[in-house]
Design an enzyme around this catalytic site. Structure first.
Site, PDB file in Angstrom:
ATOM      1  N   THR A  64       0.806  -1.205   0.000  1.00 54.00           N
ATOM      2  CA  THR A  64       0.000   0.000   0.000  1.00 54.00           C
ATOM      3  C   THR A  64       0.847   1.267   0.000  1.00 54.00           C
ATOM      4  O   THR A  64       0.354   2.329  -0.361  1.00 54.00           O
ATOM      5  CB  THR A  64      -0.885  -0.018   1.250  1.00 54.00           C
ATOM      6  OG1 THR A  64      -0.070  -0.492   2.338  1.00 54.00           O
ATOM      7  CG2 THR A  64      -2.028  -0.991   1.072  1.00 54.00           C
ATOM      8  N   GLU A 123      -9.275   0.584  -1.043  1.00 57.72           N
ATOM      9  CA  GLU A 123     -10.441  -0.199  -1.450  1.00 57.72           C
ATOM     10  C   GLU A 123     -11.423   0.564  -2.332  1.00 57.72           C
ATOM     11  O   GLU A 123     -12.128  -0.032  -3.137  1.00 57.72           O
ATOM     12  CB  GLU A 123     -11.168  -0.704  -0.190  1.00 57.72           C
ATOM     13  CG  GLU A 123     -10.248  -1.566   0.660  1.00 57.72           C
ATOM     14  CD  GLU A 123     -10.856  -1.995   1.976  1.00 57.72           C
ATOM     15  OE1 GLU A 123     -10.817  -3.188   2.297  1.00 57.72           O
ATOM     16  OE2 GLU A 123     -11.371  -1.129   2.704  1.00 57.72           O
ATOM     17  N   LEU A 181      -1.547  11.543   0.704  1.00 51.63           N
ATOM     18  CA  LEU A 181      -0.268  11.539   1.418  1.00 51.63           C
ATOM     19  C   LEU A 181       0.898  11.371   0.454  1.00 51.63           C
ATOM     20  O   LEU A 181       2.004  11.852   0.708  1.00 51.63           O
ATOM     21  CB  LEU A 181      -0.261  10.422   2.468  1.00 51.63           C
ATOM     22  CG  LEU A 181      -1.354  10.581   3.545  1.00 51.63           C
ATOM     23  CD1 LEU A 181      -1.471   9.308   4.377  1.00 51.63           C
ATOM     24  CD2 LEU A 181      -1.066  11.787   4.432  1.00 51.63           C
TER      25      LEU A 181
END
Lengths: 328, 729, 170
Positions: free
Chosen positions: B472, B691, B616
Site C-alpha cells: 500500500t 479499497e 499523502l
C-alpha cells in the site's frame, strides 16, 4: 512429487528404452508433466529427459512441406520464417496459447500429448475415470464450463486443451512416431487424439514405448488462414471455443474450407462434411448455418457448458465471414 | 515518553499544510523500492534459518464429518519424514480480521472440503509434500451438508436491517421504478505471495516470520491458539506479498509451524500451496441482491431497497456487509435494507478487498443505470440529483463529501457524452463500443495506533511500529509524514515496520492503515516538535523545520545536543467516529467493446475520480486507485469461485482457472485525485484509498456493456456465455 | 562442466534429489530468493528467470534438466547500487506495490524487449512479419504471463515503455 529415477536420454533409442520401462514417462519441456507430477496426477517412477536427443530442428521436406521436430519449442515453431509465411494459422494458434515463458519450454511433441485441464482430472481427491479408471466422472453433474459438447461419453466429458493441434488438424499435418523397435509410423493429426469412449485414460494413439519424433506439414496452399480463440480472459486462458480455418475463394465460391475446432471435444474436432458442404458453394450466412448444423449435430451440453453450442455457431459465422472478406 | 491524543473534534488546523519541508503529498518513489526490484526484500518464507525443516499441510477430502484415525506411521515411514503434527491446537480456518482471538481449532472436526487437518514435517520440501499426500486419514462423514446458499436456511442480520416508510407503496407510486435482482460469484484475494511462516522456538520464546496484515491482532490470536503468553511471541512481517484481506487474521500455516517448531525444537517453515490458499483461506461470499429503486419524475429517489443474501460457515460471525454504503449513498425516505446469512459448508467467508461495497456497489450502480434509462436522465445527472445533504438514515452530517466533484471532474476528464443514450450506436467490425459510469463509495475507518519516533542525535529519524506495508505504501507515507513534520527528506527517515516488538499500529486492512498510523506518527512528531520548540524557547506553532534545520538556521544535530529525542505517538479516534459519517467517494467511467459474435468483453479505457481526504503520496495513492480499478475489471468480467454443487469443494482452485486479470485485460487507466481535506476523518485529514477504487467500478463496465450491445446482464462476472445469453439479435 | 549449472555467472552443483525444481534450487539451495514462488504451476510468472537467453517459468522445470545452462535471475540483472534500466524504471513509475511479482515481471520484461528486437511476433501483432514496436498493446500481450494482483499493470507497462523508448534497440 513422488520420488523417481531421473535419466537423461541421449538418443531416440535411449528414449524408447526408457519409455518402455514400467511407470516410465518422458519429459521434454515439462510444462504440463511437472504440473501434474506436483499434484500427483502423474506419478512416474522413471523419468526420461529427452531434452537433448536432437529432434529440435525445423526443415523443409522434399515436397516443400515442413518437418517440425518433436522437440522444437512452440516459440521456435511460431517464429520460424516458413511457418510465418506458409502456415500462419499454426503460428497464430501457438501464439494464442499459454504465455511466452511456457512457449519457450513447451515442445511440439509435448504439446500434442498434453492432457486435459479438467478440474476433476487435476484434483486427485475427486473422481475421474481418466486418471483413476472406474472412479466416475466428477464433471458430469459437477462444474463443467470447460468441457466437451461433442464426442463425449458417459465416462468422460473432458476437452483437449491445446491450440497448436487445432491448427495442425486444419492443415492436415501428420505425426511421425518412433516405435519401440526403432521403426516409424505416421498418423494424421486428425487421427492422433482419441475420443474418450470406454477408455478415457487413453488420450491418443501412442503405445507404451512409442515416441513422437516430428510433425510434418503438407506443401503450402494458397489460402487465407485464421485462428480464432474465444476466451474469458484476453490472454493466458484456455479456449472456450477455437477455430482454425484454411479458406480459399475462387470465383465467388469456396475453393477450400479446412476447418478444425478446439474447446469442443476430447480432440481437435474435424468434420469432413463441413468442407464438403462449403466447397463449391457461395458464402452466405445461411450456408454458415448449415455448416454449424453439421458441426453441432449431436452436440450435447452438460449444464455449465451448454453455451458452447450457440457460441460455436456464432464463432463459426464470424470466422467464415472474416476469412471470406480476407480471401476476396 | 508516550503522548496520547484522542480525536474528539475535526482537526481543522490542517497543520501538515503549514509545514515547510514540502514532501507531504508529493509523488515520492517507494523508499523500499530498490529492495523490491532487485529481489533483496525478504518475504516471510525467505529468511535464511539454519536447520530449518519443511512442513506441508494435509487437508480434508470430505466436506463434513470427523476424523476417526490419522495413521501417522503411513507418513513417518517415508524418507526424510520427521513428524506428523495433529495437535488439537491446529487451526482449521483463518481468523477473521480484528478477531483478536484464535479461530476455530478442533482439527478432527471437518467443516469444509480442503480444511487443514494435520502437518507433515520432513527434512526437505519434496519429502514433506509427498508424505503429506500419502498420510492415511480415516473419516466418518456426516450426512449431507448444505453447500449452496438457500434463502430458506438464511438468518436475517438484524443489526443491518432498516425498514422505514412503505417501500412497496413508494414503488407503485413512483414515476419510475426498477426492481432487479443480481448475483455475484465468490472472489479470492489471490495475493501473489502464498501464506507462509517460519517458526523458531528457543525453549522460551517463539519467533515467527509470517505473512500477515495485522500483527497487533495476530499476536493475540496466535497466543490464544497456542496458549502461550504474548510476551513470549515475536511476529515479523516486514514484507507482505499482498494481502487484500486474506492475511488479516492468523492463518493455519503460522499456527501449524509454531506448534511444530515448539514440539520438534527445530525451526519449521510452512508454505501453503496455491491450491491450499484457495481452499482454506478467506473467500468473499457469493451474493444474491435485490435492488428496488423508486424515483419521481425528476429522478429524485423516493424509495430505496437493497436486500442481500450471503453465506458463511457455521460458527462464523462475518456476513459480507453488502449494504454498507447503501445505507447512506442515496436518499429515499421509504427504505428497506435487509442482509441475510445462510450457513453452508464452503471455506470461511471473510474480508476480501473492500468487503461489502466491492459487491454491493456494483449491483446498486448497475440498477441506477437501469433507472437512469427508464427516467430518461443522463446517468451522471441522476447521481448528481441524488446526493443527500446528510446521512439519510441516522441524520449524521458527512465529515466531507466529494461525490459531486468526483462525478463532474471524472466526466470532464473522461469526455463523458451526456447526449441521450441508447445501445448499439457504435460498431467497429465485430465489436460494439459503449460507455458506462458508476459512483464509488467506501466507508471510512480509522483505528487506534501507536508509533515510536526517534529523532536521532545524527539528525536522522527512525519510526518504529508493528504496522505492515502490504504494498500500500506505508513505508513511504510514514517517511513523508515524519519528514514533513521534522524537516527531513524521506530518505533521512528510517522506517522499521512489521515487528511485533514495536509499538502496536492499526494493522493494514479496511483502508484504515494510512490515516491511522499516519496520525500516530503525526502525534509522535508533534511531541518532538514541542520538545524542540522548548529547547529554542519558542511556541511549537512558531517552529519551522526544514532541510534538517530550524527556522533560525540551527541544525537539528545542534539542537539535539548529542541526544536522541524519542516520543511514542498514541492516536485514538474519539467522538469524530460517532458525530460524523465519513466515507470516500468517487466516480468511474469506462469504455468497453463487446464482440457481437462471441460476447467477449474488453475494456478500452477506464477512469476513476476519487475523493479520499488528504493525499499523502500522489504516486502511491494513484497506484492504489489503479489497483482497485484493475480489481473492478476482474470482478466485472472474469473472477468467479466455482464450487461443486455436490460436495462444495472449490473447483477452480488455481490461477489458471480463477481468472484474475492479466496485463492484456487492463488498458490505459486514468485517475483523478480530487482535492480534499477531511478534518473529521483523522488528525492528518486523510482517509483510506486501498479499497475505494473497486467499490462500484464493475458497474461502470456492466453499464458500458449494455450501452455497447444492448445486453443487460444481471450476473457478475459478465463472461461471454452470460453476455451472449442477454445479447439481442 | 558436468553436474553443474551456472547461475548469474557462477557454477553450482546440481541438487541430489532430482525432484528439485529450478525454482526451489534457486530459492532454497542457493538462497537466491529474489525469484518468487507464487503458484508453483506455471500460472503466475513470479518465478520467471532467463535461461540461455529465454525467459521461462522456473517452477515447471527440474534443476537437473539444466545441467550446463546459463541462468540469469533478478539478482543477476542489477543490484541496489547499480540497478538495471528496467529496475530503475519500475521504481520511478511505481510498477509494483507488494513487490512479490516484481522480480518475475522484470526478468520477463528484460527478455521480452529482446524478443521484440529479434522480430518475434505475438498474439497482439497485426501481422506475423516484423519489425514490431514495444507498443502498449504488444507489451500487454507479451507480459500476460506475469500476474500482478495488486493491479500495477498500468504502471508496469509505463515503466517498460519508458525503457523501450529510451534504450536503443538491442
Amino acid at each position: 512429487m513422488r520420488p523417481f529415477q531421473y535419466q537423461r536420454a541421449h538418443s531416440i533409442s535411449d528414449a524408447s528404452a526408457i519409455a518402455a520401462l514400467p511407470e516410465a514417462m518422458l519429459i521434454a519441456g515439462g510444462t504440463n508433466l511437472l504440473d501434474m507430477m506436483k499434484l500427483q496426477v502423474a506419478t512416474p517412477s522413471q523419468l526420461g529427459d529427452i531434452g537433448r536427443i536432437g529432434l529440435d530442428g525445423i526443415q523443409d521436406t522434399s515436397d516443400r512441406g515442413l518437418r517440425i521436430g518433436a522437440l522444437a519449442t512452440n516459440t521456435a515453431t511460431a517464429v520460424h520464417p516458413r511457418v510465418r509465411a506458409d502456415y500462419p494459422v499454426l503460428a497464430r494458434a501457438i501464439l494464442a496459447g499459454a504465455t511466452q515463458q511456457l512457449r519457450n519450454k513447451a515442445t511440439t511433441g509435448g504439446n500434442l500429448c498434453q492432457r486435459t485441464r479438467c478440474y476433476y482430472f487435476m484434483n486427485v481427491d475427486q473422481p475421474c475415470n481418466k486418471r483413476d479408471p472406474g472412479s466416475g466422472c466428477g464433471a458430469i453433474g459437477g462444474v463443467n464450463k470447460l468441457h466437451a459438447v461433442l464426442g463425449t461419453s458417459d465416462q468422460c466429458i473432458a476437452t483437449y486443451p491445446g491450440d497448436m493441434a487445432v491448427a495442425l488438424t486444419a492443415l492436415g499435418a501428420k505425426v511421425v512416431i518412433a516405435k519401440s523397435d526403432g521403426a516409424e509410423r505416421t498418423v494424421p493429426v486428425r487421427d492422433f487424439h482419441l475420443l474418450p469412449g470406454d477408455t478415457p485414460w487413453r488420450d491418443n494413439v501412442l503405445d507404451q514405448g512409442e515416441l513422437i519424433v516430428a510433425v510434418t506439414l503438407p506443401p503450402p496452399v494458397a489460402a487465407t488462414q485464421l485462428y480464432r480463440k474465444v476466451r474469458e480472459r484476453s490472454s493466458y486462458a484456455f479456449a472456450l471455443v477455437s477455430i482454425a480455418a484454411v479458406i480459399a475463394i475462387d470465383d465467388g465460391k469456396f475453393a477450400r474450407a479446412d476447418l478444425a475446432f478446439g474447446g469442443l471435444a476430447h480432440k481437435p474436432w474435424h468434420d469432413p462434411r463441413i468442407g464438403e458442404l462449403l466447397v463449391g458453394a457461395a458464402p452466405s450466412p445461411a450456408l454458415y448455418d448449415q455448416a454449424a448444423d453439421l458441426l453441432l449435430e449431436g452436440a450435447e451440453g452438460h449444464g455449465d457448458n451448454d453455451f458452447k453450442i450457440p457460441l460455436a455457431r456464432r464463432t463459426l459465422h464470424a470466422v467464415l465471414a472474416e476469412a471470406v472478406e480476407k480471401a476476396a | 515518553m508516550s503522548v496520547h491524543v484522542k480525536q474528539d473534534k475535526p482537526a481543522t488546523d490542517n497543520r501538515l499544510d503549514t509545514m515547510r519541508q514540502g514532501v507531504i503529498g508529493k509523488p515520492v518513489s517507494r523508499i523500499e523500492g530498490l529492495a523490491k526490484v532487485t529481489g533483496t526484500a525478504p518475504y516471510a518464507a525467505e529468511y535464511p534459518v539454519e536447520g530449518c525443516v519443511e512442513g506441508v499441510l494435509v487437508t480434508a477430502t470430505i466436506t463434513r464429518g470427523t476424523i476417526v484415525r490419522i495413521d501417522a506411521e503411513s507418513a513417518l515411514a517415508m524418507p526424510g519424514v520427521i513428524a506428523v503434527i495433529d495437535d488439537e491446537r491446529l487451526t482449521t480456518r483463518p481468523a477473521q480480521g480484528t478477531a483478536n482471538e484464535a479461530p476455530q481449532q478442533k482439527p478432527r472436526t471437518i467443516c469444509y472440503w480442503g480444511q487443514p487437518i494435520a502437518l507433515v514435517v520432513a527434512e526437505s520440501f519434496e519429502q514433506a509434500r509427498d508424505a503429506a499426500r500419502h498420510l492415511v486419514v480415516e473419516y466418518k462423514p456426516d450426512e449431507a451438508a448444505p453447500v449452496e446458499a438457500d434463502p430458506s436456511i438464511a438468518e436475517e442480520q438484524e443489526d443491518e436491517t432498516v425498514r422505514e416508510g412503505n417501500l412497496d407503496k413508494a414503488m407503485s407510486d413512483a414515476a419510475f421504478a426498477v426492481d432487479v435482482t443480481y448475483t455475484t460469484k465468490g472472489h479470492a484475494s489471490a495475493a501473489m505471495e502464498p501464506h507462509a511462516a517460519i517458526a523458531q522456538w528457543d525453549g522460551e520464546r517463539l519467533t515467527v516470520h509470517a505473512s500477515l496484515q495485522m500483527l497487533n491482532y495476530n499476536i493475540t490470536e496466535l497466543s490464544d491458539a497456542l496458549d502461550l503468553p504474548e510476551d513470549r511471541i515475536r511476529l515479523i512481517s516486514r514484507y507482505v506479498g499482498g494481502g487484500f484481506g486474506s492475511k488479516l487474521g492468523i492463518s493455519e500455516e503460522a499456527v501449524a509451524a509454531s506448534i511444530a517448531a515448539m514440539q520438534l525444537e527445530r525451526p519449521v517453515r510452512v508454505v501453503m500451496s496455491r491450491q491450499q490458499v484457495f481452499q482454506s483461506i478467506m473467500r468473499r461470499s457469493e451474493t444474491t441482491q435485490r435492488l428496488r429503486l423508486a424515483c419521481d419524475a425528476d429522478g429524485r429517489l423516493t424509495g430505496f431497497g437493497h436486500e442481500a443474501l450471503v453465506s458463511n460457515l457455521p460458527g462464523e460471525e462475518f456476513a459480507e456487509p453488502v449494504l454498507q454504503s447503501s445505507h447512506f449513498l442515496y436518499p429515499g425516505e421509504h427504505r428497506e435494507l435487509v442482509l441475510k446469512l445462510a450457513r453452508i459448508h464452503r471455506m470461511t467467508a471473510g474480508s476480501v478487498r473492500a468487503p461489502g461495497e466491492a459487491v454491493g456497489m456494483p449491483t446498486l450502480e448497475a440498477a441506477m443505470d437501469v433507472l437512469a434509462e427508464r427516467a430518461g436522465i443522463d446517468p451522471v445527472e441522476l447521481r448528481l440529483r441524488n446526493i443527500p445533504d446528510k446521512d439519510p438514515e441516522q441524520g449524521l452530517p458527512f465529515s466531507s463529501h466529494k461525490l459531486a466533484e468526483c462525478l463532474r471532474q471524472g466526466a470532464e476528464a473522461f469526455g463523458w457524452d451526456s447526449a441521450p443514450r441508447r445501445p448499439r450506436l457504435r460498431r467497429e467490425g465485430e465489436w460494439w463500443i459503449g460507455t458506462g459510469m458508476a459512483s464509488a463509495a467506501r466507508v471510512h475507518n480509522v483505528a487506534e495506533a501507536r508509533a515510536r519516533v526517534t529523532l536521532k542525535a545524527d539528525g536522522t529519524a527512525l519510526v518504529e511500529t508493528d504496522m505492515t506495508d502490504i504494498g500500500t505504501g506505508t513505508y513511504t507515507i510514514v517517511a513523508q509524514i515524519a519528514g514533513e513534520m521534522l524537516g527531513l527528506r524521506p530518505d533521512q527517515v528510517l522506517v522499521d515496520l512489521g515487528d511485533s516488538n514495536h509499538p502496536r499500529g492499526p494493522g493494514s486492512g479496511g483502508s484504515w492503515g494510512a490515516p491511522s498510523i499516519g496520525s500516530a506518527v503525526y502525534v509522535a512528531c508533534m511531541a518532538i516538535r514541542e520538545a524542540l520548540a522548548d529547547t529554542l524557547g519558542i511556541d511549537e506553532t512558531a517552529l519551522v523545520l526544514a532541510d534538517a534545520k530550524a527556522g533560525n538556521g540551527t541544525p537539528l544535530t545542534e539542537l539535539l545536543g548529542g541526544k536522541d529525542l524519542v516520543r511514542e505517538g498514541h492516536y485514538e479516534p474519539g467522538k469524530i467516529t460517532d458525530d460524523y459519517l465519513a466515507s470516500g467517494f468517487g466516480a468511474f467511467f469506462a469504455e468497453v467493446r463487446v464482440n457481437h459474435y462471441t460476447g467477449e468483453t474488453r475494456v478500452n479505457r477506464m477512469l476513476g475520480a476519487f475523493g479520499f481526504g488528504r493525499v499523502l503520496n500522489a504516486k502511491t495513492a494513484r497506484s492504489q486507485c489503479l489497483g482497485g480499478i484493475t480489481w473492478s475489471i476482474g470482478m466485472a468480467l472474469t473472477e468467479a469461485l466455482e464450487f461443486d454443487p455436490r460436495d462444495g469443494h472449490l473447483v477452480n482452485r488455481d490461477l489458471a482457472e480463477y481468472h484474475v486479470p492479466v496485463h492484456r485485460d487492463v488498458p490505459d487507466l486514468d485517475v483523478v485525485l480530487v482535492e480534499e481535506r477531511d478534518a473529521a476523518a483523522s488528525i492528518i485529514q486523510a482517509k483510506g484509498i486501498g479499497e475505494l477504487g473497486m467499490c462500484g467500478g464493475a458497474a461502470a463496465i456492466a453499464n458500458a456493456i449494455y450501452n455497447a450491445c444492448g445486453a443487460r446482464v444481471f450476473d457478475y462476472p459478465m463472461t461471454p456465455d452470460r453476455v451472449l445469453a442477454a445479447m439481442p439479435d | 562442466m558436468p553436474d553443474e549449472l551456472i547461475v548469474n555467472g557462477t557454477p553450482h552443483p546440481l541438487p541430489q534429489d532430482p525432484r528439485v525444481t529450478l525454482l526451489d534450487f534457486l530459492r532454497h539451495d542457493l538462497g537466491l530468493t529474489g525469484t518468487k514462488k507464487g503458484c508453483d504451476h506455471g500460472q503466475c510468472g513470479a518465478c520467471t528467470v532467463i535461461v540461455n537467453g529465454l525467459r521461462i517459468n522456473s517452477c515447471l522445470t527440474l534443476a537437473a534438466m539444466h545441467e550446463g545452462h546459463q541462468v540469469t535471475t533478478i539478482e543477476g540483472l542489477g543490484i541496489a547500487d547499480e540497478p538495471s534500466p528496467l529496475q530503475r524504471a519500475f521504481v520511478e513509475h511505481d510498477g509494483f506495490q507488494c513487490g512479490y511479482c516484481t522480480p518475475g515481471q522484470i526478468c520477463s520484461a528484460t527478455a521480452m524487449l529482446d524478443e521484440i528486437a529479434n522480430g518475434w511476433p505475438s498474439d497482439a501483432s497485426e501481422t506475423l512479419d516484423g519489425p514490431f514496436e514495444a507498443s502498449g498493446a504488444e507489451i500487454r500481450e507479451r507480459m500476460s504471463g506475469n500476474l500482478c494482483r495488486c493491479g500495477a499493470y498500468a504502471n508496469i507497462v509505463a515503466a517498460i515503455r519508458h525503457v523501450a523508448e529510451s534504450e536503443p534497440a538491442a
